[in-house]
Design a protein around this motif. Structure first.
Motif, PDB file in Angstrom:
ATOM      1  N   ALA A 113       4.982   1.052   8.367  1.00  0.00           N
ATOM      2  CA  ALA A 113       4.552   1.871   7.234  1.00  0.00           C
ATOM      3  C   ALA A 113       5.428   1.596   6.007  1.00  0.00           C
ATOM      4  N   LEU A 114       6.751   1.481   6.214  1.00  0.00           N
ATOM      5  CA  LEU A 114       7.639   1.192   5.088  1.00  0.00           C
ATOM      6  C   LEU A 114       7.335  -0.173   4.474  1.00  0.00           C
ATOM      7  N   ILE A 115       7.143  -1.185   5.335  1.00  0.00           N
ATOM      8  CA  ILE A 115       6.840  -2.529   4.828  1.00  0.00           C
ATOM      9  C   ILE A 115       5.500  -2.538   4.096  1.00  0.00           C
ATOM     10  N   ALA A 116       4.487  -1.898   4.707  1.00  0.00           N
ATOM     11  CA  ALA A 116       3.167  -1.867   4.074  1.00  0.00           C
ATOM     12  C   ALA A 116       3.220  -1.135   2.732  1.00  0.00           C
ATOM     13  N   MET A 117       3.998  -0.033   2.674  1.00  0.00           N
ATOM     14  CA  MET A 117       4.107   0.705   1.421  1.00  0.00           C
ATOM     15  C   MET A 117       4.796  -0.134   0.348  1.00  0.00           C
ATOM     16  N   ALA A 118       5.893  -0.792   0.740  1.00  0.00           N
ATOM     17  CA  ALA A 118       6.617  -1.622  -0.231  1.00  0.00           C
ATOM     18  C   ALA A 118       5.745  -2.759  -0.749  1.00  0.00           C
ATOM     19  N   LEU A 119       5.061  -3.456   0.178  1.00  0.00           N
ATOM     20  CA  LEU A 119       4.201  -4.561  -0.242  1.00  0.00           C
ATOM     21  C   LEU A 119       3.041  -4.067  -1.095  1.00  0.00           C
ATOM     22  N   SER A 120       2.492  -2.900  -0.756  1.00  0.00           N
ATOM     23  CA  SER A 120       1.377  -2.362  -1.544  1.00  0.00           C
ATOM     24  C   SER A 120       1.820  -2.048  -2.961  1.00  0.00           C
ATOM     25  N   LEU A 121       3.017  -1.446  -3.106  1.00  0.00           N
ATOM     26  CA  LEU A 121       3.510  -1.154  -4.445  1.00  0.00           C
ATOM     27  C   LEU A 121       3.746  -2.430  -5.240  1.00  0.00           C
ATOM     28  N   VAL A 122       4.341  -3.438  -4.589  1.00  0.00           N
ATOM     29  CA  VAL A 122       4.596  -4.703  -5.285  1.00  0.00           C
ATOM     30  C   VAL A 122       3.288  -5.354  -5.714  1.00  0.00           C
ATOM     31  N   VAL A 123       2.306  -5.427  -4.815  1.00  0.00           N
ATOM     32  CA  VAL A 123       1.021  -6.055  -5.147  1.00  0.00           C
ATOM     33  C   VAL A 123       0.306  -5.266  -6.232  1.00  0.00           C
ATOM     34  N   HIS A 124       0.327  -3.924  -6.107  1.00  0.00           N
ATOM     35  CA  HIS A 124      -0.351  -3.091  -7.109  1.00  0.00           C
ATOM     36  C   HIS A 124       0.258  -3.311  -8.496  1.00  0.00           C
ATOM     37  N   ASN A 125       1.575  -3.263  -8.587  1.00  0.00           N
ATOM     38  CA  ASN A 125       2.224  -3.433  -9.893  1.00  0.00           C
ATOM     39  C   ASN A 125       2.007  -4.836 -10.447  1.00  0.00           C
ATOM     40  N   ALA A 126       2.119  -5.854  -9.563  1.00  0.00           N
ATOM     41  CA  ALA A 126       1.918  -7.229 -10.036  1.00  0.00           C
ATOM     42  C   ALA A 126       0.500  -7.424 -10.551  1.00  0.00           C
ATOM     43  N   ALA A 127      -0.483  -6.889  -9.815  1.00  0.00           N
ATOM     44  CA  ALA A 127      -1.876  -7.034 -10.246  1.00  0.00           C
ATOM     45  C   ALA A 127      -2.124  -6.276 -11.552  1.00  0.00           C
ATOM     46  N   ARG A 128      -1.534  -5.088 -11.674  1.00  0.00           N
ATOM     47  CA  ARG A 128      -1.729  -4.284 -12.884  1.00  0.00           C
ATOM     48  C   ARG A 128      -1.120  -4.991 -14.105  1.00  0.00           C
ATOM     49  N   VAL A 129       0.108  -5.516 -13.928  1.00  0.00           N
ATOM     50  CA  VAL A 129       0.750  -6.221 -15.037  1.00  0.00           C
ATOM     51  C   VAL A 129      -0.054  -7.458 -15.432  1.00  0.00           C
ATOM     52  N   SER A 130      -0.558  -8.185 -14.425  1.00  0.00           N
ATOM     53  CA  SER A 130      -1.338  -9.390 -14.712  1.00  0.00           C
ATOM     54  C   SER A 130      -2.620  -9.059 -15.451  1.00  0.00           C
ATOM     55  N   MET A 131      -3.303  -7.984 -15.053  1.00  0.00           N
ATOM     56  CA  MET A 131      -4.550  -7.621 -15.705  1.00  0.00           C
ATOM     57  C   MET A 131      -4.293  -7.074 -17.104  1.00  0.00           C
ATOM     58  N   LEU A 132      -3.174  -6.342 -17.283  1.00  0.00           N
ATOM     59  CA  LEU A 132      -2.850  -5.871 -18.630  1.00  0.00           C
ATOM     60  C   LEU A 132      -2.549  -7.042 -19.564  1.00  0.00           C
ATOM     61  N   ASP A 133      -1.798  -8.027 -19.060  1.00  0.00           N
ATOM     62  CA  ASP A 133      -1.506  -9.204 -19.880  1.00  0.00           C
ATOM     63  C   ASP A 133      -2.784  -9.940 -20.251  1.00  0.00           C
ATOM     64  N   ASN A 134      -3.687 -10.046 -19.289  1.00  0.00           N
ATOM     65  CA  ASN A 134      -4.957 -10.721 -19.573  1.00  0.00           C
ATOM     66  C   ASN A 134      -5.768  -9.948 -20.612  1.00  0.00           C
ATOM     67  N   THR A 135      -5.757  -8.613 -20.495  1.00  0.00           N
ATOM     68  CA  THR A 135      -6.493  -7.789 -21.458  1.00  0.00           C
ATOM     69  C   THR A 135      -5.884  -7.907 -22.843  1.00  0.00           C
TER      70      THR A 135
END
Length: 440
Positions: free
Chosen positions: A23-45
């Motif tokens: 659960a800890l690993i999945a939570m950490a990876l989910s936060l990292v992926v979510h933030n990376a995807a959000r930053v990438s989409m904001l930069d693209n926008t």
């Protein structure tokens, strides 16, 4: 004050540990992926916003119609201060305003040749927000799957380990009950070798060492008793030839006591060797106990609640009863009561009761608990009674009627209670128990 103790199995501890780590690993990876995807989409926008503003700038500066296009505005008063600063420096730029509603605002602005500012303001919504929601949903489903998968894996791994430990504990329990032929390593089995095998080998080595020590002590005890038997018999015979008198009585009494001790030690050694076998007879238990105890001590109160026929060894049963009554007479107080109910025989006195060590660990040779119960002895009587009960396949238990310093509901004092449970099926001549047909 007792401390609260939670008892859980190794299986669930490992499952919880694996599930927690997953659960800890999945939570950490989910936060990292979510933030990376959000930053990438904001930069693209932001890049898209800048392209639209530049396109609107070219349209504005080349067209005779000075109306802004593509939803752009001229000199927007709500332009963020950071962009206003860039505009004063004649630089173009983009800005993301997180805001308070959770949806970011995207700004893009460029300075015009006439000194005005052309800007575009949109929200991070639409397809981008839908993609982020889908991504978050996929991350949640993946995290839950990882947790459940880790829990299932922990159950499988922990179950295997727990099963091996339970087998080892069961085998060690059989060894503790005297079945020294059991080997813990053989009991746990398995192909995989792990720490449980090391534990099993250590327990087996300890069992072998204890067996060797016990056997050596038994042989020494038996040898000493055998060596003492002849001189003690000669001493007793010589004492019979002494002239009558008080000194002669004392010598005869001590010689007889020594002879009894030697015979008891020899009997204990025979019982420890597990070579004794019962000679079975069918007897009416209540009638047998009444007749034998009346011959031994008429002051004992006998009560037969329910008569029952049993297959047992009368000589060994009589030896058990004699030792229990002797123990009650030495260390207890009158009245001594014997109750027969079916295959159960109870012997009770009204003395101070058995010592705590005996109740906790069972009878032990050369330990009488004299600090708790008045009298003298060598602690062999109850040891022999328990050994003879094992030969009969019976169970001999000890308890106190009431704690020390309290009284029973009938107003009587407490006392020691010994209960002999004779088996439903008596042991065979080889010491095993017969398999009865289902029809019986």
């Amino acid at each position: 004050m007792k401390r609260l103790v939670l008892r859980t199995g190794v299986r669930w501890k490992i499952s919880i540990a694996i599930a927690g780590v997953g659960a800890l690993i999945a939570m950490a990876l989910s936060l990292v992926v979510h933030n990376a995807a959000r930053v990438s989409m904001l930069d693209n926008t932001r890049d898209v916003q800048m392209d639209r503003v530049l396109l609107a700038q070219r349209w504005y500066e080349t067209s005779k119609n000075k109306d802004p296009r593509f939803n752009t505005k001229i000199n927007d008063p709500s332009l963020p201060r950071s962009l206003q600063k860039l505009m004063r420096e004649k630089r173009r730029g983009t800005y993301v305003d997180e805001g308070n509603g959770g949806t970011p605002d995207i700004w893009a602005a460029v300075p015009l040749s006439n000194g005005d500012v052309l800007s575009l303001h949109t929200q991070f919504a639409g397809r981008s927000a839908t993609v982020m929601k889908d991504l978050d949903r996929a991350l949640i489903i993946g995290s839950v799957s990882v947790v459940f998968g880790g829990c299932a894996l922990g159950v499988l791994i922990g179950g295997q380990l727990s099963r091996r430990l339970r087998k080892a504990a069961a085998a060690a329990g059989h060894v503790a009950q005297g079945n020294t032929g059991v080997r813990v390593r053989d009991a746990i089995g398995g192909v995989v070798r792990d720490e449980t095998d090391d534990l099993a080998r250590a327990v087996d080595a300890l069992t072998d060492a204890l067996n060797e020590r016990i056997e050596a002590e038994r042989r020494v005890t038996a040898d000493i008793a055998h060596e003492l038997r002849t001189p003690v018999t000669g001493l007793l015979t010589a004492a019979e030839l002494l002239p009558p008198g008080r000194p002669t009585e004392l010598v005869r009494d001590r010689a007889q006591a020594m002879r009894t001790l030697v015979e008891d030690v020899l009997e204990v050694a025979r019982l420890d060797s597990a070579s004794e076998r019962a000679e079975l007879q069918e007897i009416a238990l209540g009638e047998f106990v009444s007749r034998r105890i009346t011959a031994l001590n008429r002051d004992v109160a006998i009560s037969v609640v329910h008569e029952s026929w049993v297959s047992t060894d009368p000589r060994r049963l009589e030896r058990i009863l004699l030792n229990l009554l002797t123990n009650a007479a030495k260390y207890g107080k009158a009245p001594v009561e014997v109750t027969v109910e079916g295959r159960v025989v109870r012997v009770r006195d009204h003395g101070p009761g058995y010592p705590e060590a005996l109740l906790r660990e069972g009878p032990s040779r050369f330990r009488t608990g004299a600090s708790d119960r008045a009298g003298t002895g060598h602690g062999l009587g109850l040891t022999i009674a328990a050994g003879q009960a094992r030969v009969l396949g019976a169970r001999l238990t000890f308890r106190n009627a009431a704690p020390e310093g309290t009284a029973t509901p009938l107003g009587q004092s407490g006392g020691a209670i010994a209960v002999l449970w004779l088996p439903e099926h008596a042991p065979t001549n080889t010491g095993s128990f017969p398999m009865m047909p289902l029809s019986d």
